[in-house]
Design an enzyme around this catalytic site. Structure first.
Site, short mmCIF file in Angstrom:
data_model
loop_
_atom_site.label_atom_id
_atom_site.label_comp_id
_atom_site.label_asym_id
_atom_site.label_seq_id
_atom_site.Cartn_x
_atom_site.Cartn_y
_atom_site.Cartn_z
N ASP A 116 -0.83 -4.16 4.56
CA ASP A 116 0.42 -4.92 4.53
C ASP A 116 0.85 -5.18 5.98
O ASP A 116 0.27 -4.63 6.91
CB ASP A 116 1.49 -4.20 3.71
CG ASP A 116 1.98 -2.94 4.39
OD1 ASP A 116 1.57 -2.70 5.53
OD2 ASP A 116 2.76 -2.22 3.77
N SER A 117 1.85 -6.04 6.15
CA SER A 117 2.20 -6.47 7.50
C SER A 117 3.05 -5.45 8.23
O SER A 117 3.26 -5.54 9.42
CB SER A 117 3.01 -7.76 7.42
OG SER A 117 4.26 -7.47 6.84
N GLY A 118 3.57 -4.49 7.49
CA GLY A 118 4.49 -3.53 8.11
C GLY A 118 5.94 -3.92 7.95
O GLY A 118 6.83 -3.15 8.30
N GLY A 119 6.18 -5.12 7.42
CA GLY A 119 7.57 -5.59 7.25
C GLY A 119 8.40 -4.62 6.43
O GLY A 119 9.49 -4.23 6.84
N PHE A 120 7.86 -4.19 5.31
CA PHE A 120 8.62 -3.30 4.42
C PHE A 120 8.99 -2.00 5.14
O PHE A 120 10.11 -1.52 5.04
CB PHE A 120 7.79 -3.00 3.16
CG PHE A 120 8.50 -2.14 2.16
CD1 PHE A 120 9.43 -2.69 1.29
CD2 PHE A 120 8.26 -0.77 2.11
CE1 PHE A 120 10.11 -1.89 0.37
CE2 PHE A 120 8.93 0.04 1.20
CZ PHE A 120 9.86 -0.53 0.33
N GLN A 218 9.37 -14.12 -1.60
CA GLN A 218 10.59 -13.30 -1.58
C GLN A 218 11.70 -14.07 -2.32
O GLN A 218 11.41 -15.05 -2.99
CB GLN A 218 11.00 -13.00 -0.13
CG GLN A 218 10.08 -12.00 0.57
CD GLN A 218 10.29 -10.55 0.10
OE1 GLN A 218 11.18 -10.25 -0.71
NE2 GLN A 218 9.45 -9.63 0.58
N ASP A 295 -0.10 -2.13 -6.36
CA ASP A 295 -0.26 -0.87 -5.63
C ASP A 295 1.05 -0.12 -5.76
O ASP A 295 2.09 -0.71 -5.99
CB ASP A 295 -0.52 -1.13 -4.13
CG ASP A 295 0.76 -1.48 -3.41
OD1 ASP A 295 1.21 -2.63 -3.54
OD2 ASP A 295 1.36 -0.60 -2.76
N CYS A 333 -9.27 12.46 -20.53
CA CYS A 333 -9.62 12.02 -19.17
C CYS A 333 -10.94 12.64 -18.75
O CYS A 333 -11.18 13.82 -19.02
CB CYS A 333 -8.51 12.42 -18.20
SG CYS A 333 -8.87 11.99 -16.49
N CYS A 335 -12.01 12.74 -15.51
CA CYS A 335 -12.06 12.96 -14.06
C CYS A 335 -12.55 14.37 -13.76
O CYS A 335 -12.58 15.23 -14.64
CB CYS A 335 -10.69 12.70 -13.43
SG CYS A 335 -9.54 14.08 -13.53
N CYS A 338 -10.14 17.20 -14.79
CA CYS A 338 -10.08 17.49 -16.22
C CYS A 338 -11.42 18.04 -16.74
O CYS A 338 -11.44 18.81 -17.69
CB CYS A 338 -9.66 16.24 -16.98
SG CYS A 338 -7.97 15.74 -16.60
N HIS A 364 -6.75 13.17 -10.39
CA HIS A 364 -6.45 12.92 -11.81
C HIS A 364 -5.49 11.73 -11.97
O HIS A 364 -5.76 10.82 -12.75
CB HIS A 364 -5.86 14.14 -12.52
CG HIS A 364 -5.29 13.74 -13.83
ND1 HIS A 364 -6.08 13.50 -14.95
CD2 HIS A 364 -4.02 13.39 -14.19
CE1 HIS A 364 -5.32 13.05 -15.92
NE2 HIS A 364 -4.07 12.97 -15.50
ZN LIG Z 1 -8.15 13.80 -15.33
#
Ligand SMILES: [Zn+2]
Length: 400
Positions: A116-120, A218, A295, A333, A335, A338, A364
């Site tokens: 990201d641009s860093g604006g946030f 925006q 994200d 799950c 993963c 798990c 997880h």
């Molecule tokens: Zn998991």
């Protein structure tokens, strides 16, 4: 003459090769749900293909906290992660990262990266910021040093990082904001996006980089401003577009409404990225509104705090009920957490403040998010997304 023709032929071949190269961030729309706006596609980048809809794990400081790159690739099968321009600009510095071969090389991550641009972060973390037409002057939250971010300089920082997808500097407002303030910020965001895009195109020609820049829509929570902003940004004909300024404290229904207004205005053949959302039960709602990329720090941050997302709802691992629970965290799950460990062991690690807890919990939670995205993608490709969405909505109602 022959020699000249041959030189010009080589030059034109090089040019077309070059054009093909710089257009490498390209979206391929594979399927669309006729009942909703959900889409399945592929984003082609110089660092691999990203299947969409996609959730991007957040790696703010060039690391997804607690997770090794090996596990991000082999366990989670993440194809793109997000890194943060503001933080990396301040520490260790973008020039250092450029010297070390760019962000992919620096952090040993061969797959795609979005920055990201860093604006946030300038608007949410830094002190004493001062906005002008040139950009935003701010003081670092680390040491108080003054810095100026301009539309051009944030593009340059991202070129030093050599990310695949870059974002232009934008002005982010808190919620609620007045119409007047939102209009002013939106118009500035459009002017900055134009400057950033022109600069980006110049840099692309100089560097033969395969990166893309996605302008950010925006307009705070005002539908008219969102529409105006989208219309103006479309003139840039960018290879993808983002929707920003959401998740700033507004009710969830409003974030959804702003997304629903904006996505139909964006080009059908380009990816659409909603920044900074959402809860697990919201992922399908965004996808149903035609969103391809998301994200959020939520799955990784909550994991470290002991809040785990499972197919049966949230697990607050510190609760005494898990003290002697031999079951896996989520039996649905697959993963490594798990597959390998019990709830009792995870609770013990959390209560003891052990580092391994953060790693296992983050793996997880991120797997849970990425699995949801993979299931949605399959449902869209098989023409079953409407049923998936109904089912997800019913499950969300039951778990509340
Ligand atoms: Zn998991």
């Amino acid at each position: 003459m022959a020699r000249n023709r041959s030189v010009s032929h080589v030059a034109s071949a090089r040019k077309s090769e070059f054009l093909a190269y710089i257009e490498i961030v390209r979206f391929e729309l594979e399927a669309e749900c006729p009942a909703t706006g959900a889409r399945a596609g592929r984003i082609h980048t110089a660092h691999g293909i990203i299947e969409t809809p996609v959730f991007m794990p957040v790696g703010t400081q060039a690391t997804v906290k607690g997770v090794m790159q090996r596990d991000l690739a082999a366990e989670l099968d993440a194809h793109i992660i997000l890194a943060n321009t503001y933080h990396l600009f301040l520490r260790p510095g973008h020039e250092l990262i450029r010297t070390l071969g760019g962000l992919h090389s620096f952090m040993s991550w061969p797959r795609a990266i979005l920055t990201d641009s860093g604006g946030f972060q300038v608007f949410s973390l830094s002190h004493l910021r001062k906005i002008s037409e040139d950009g935003v002057l701010f003081r670092s939250h680390l040491d108080g040093d003054a810095h100026l971010f301009t539309p051009e300089s944030t593009v340059d920082v991202q070129f030093a990082l050599a990310s695949d997808i870059m974002m232009p500097l934008d002005e982010c407002l808190d919620y609620p904001s007045s119409h007047e303030a939102a209009n002013e910020a939106m118009l500035r965001t459009v002017r900055w996006a134009r400057s950033a895009y022109q600069h980006f195109k110049r840099r692309i020609e100089e560097t033969a980089s395969a990166s893309a820049l996605f302008p950010i829509v925006q307009g705070s929570m005002f539908a008219g401003l969102r529409r105006d902003c989208a219309a103006q940004l479309l003139e840039l004909d960018a290879p993808g577009y983002a929707i920003g300024g959401l998740s700033v404290g507004e009710p969830r229904s409003l974030s959804m409404e702003m997304t629903e207004i904006t996505t139909p205005l964006l080009p059908r053949d380009r990816p659409r990225y909603v920044m900074g959302v959402g809860m697990p039960e919201e992922l399908s709602e965004y996808v149903a509104r035609g969103v391809d990329m998301m994200d959020c720090v939520l799955p990784s941050r909550n994991a470290r705090n002991g809040c785990l997302f499972t197919s049966a709802g949230r697990v607050i691992i510190k609760q005494a009920r898990y003290r002697d629970d031999p079951a896996p965290l989520d039996s649905n799950c697959n993963c490594i957490t798990c597959r390998t460990h019990s709830r009792a062991y995870l609770r013990h690690l959390f209560q003891s403040g052990e580092m391994l807890f953060s790693t296992l919990a983050t793996i997880h939670n991120l797997t849970h998010y990425l699995d949801i995205m993979r299931k949605m993608r399959q449902a869209i490709l098989l023409g079953r997304f409407r049923a998936y969405l109904d089912n997800a909505r019913n499950s969300a109602v039951e778990s509340t």
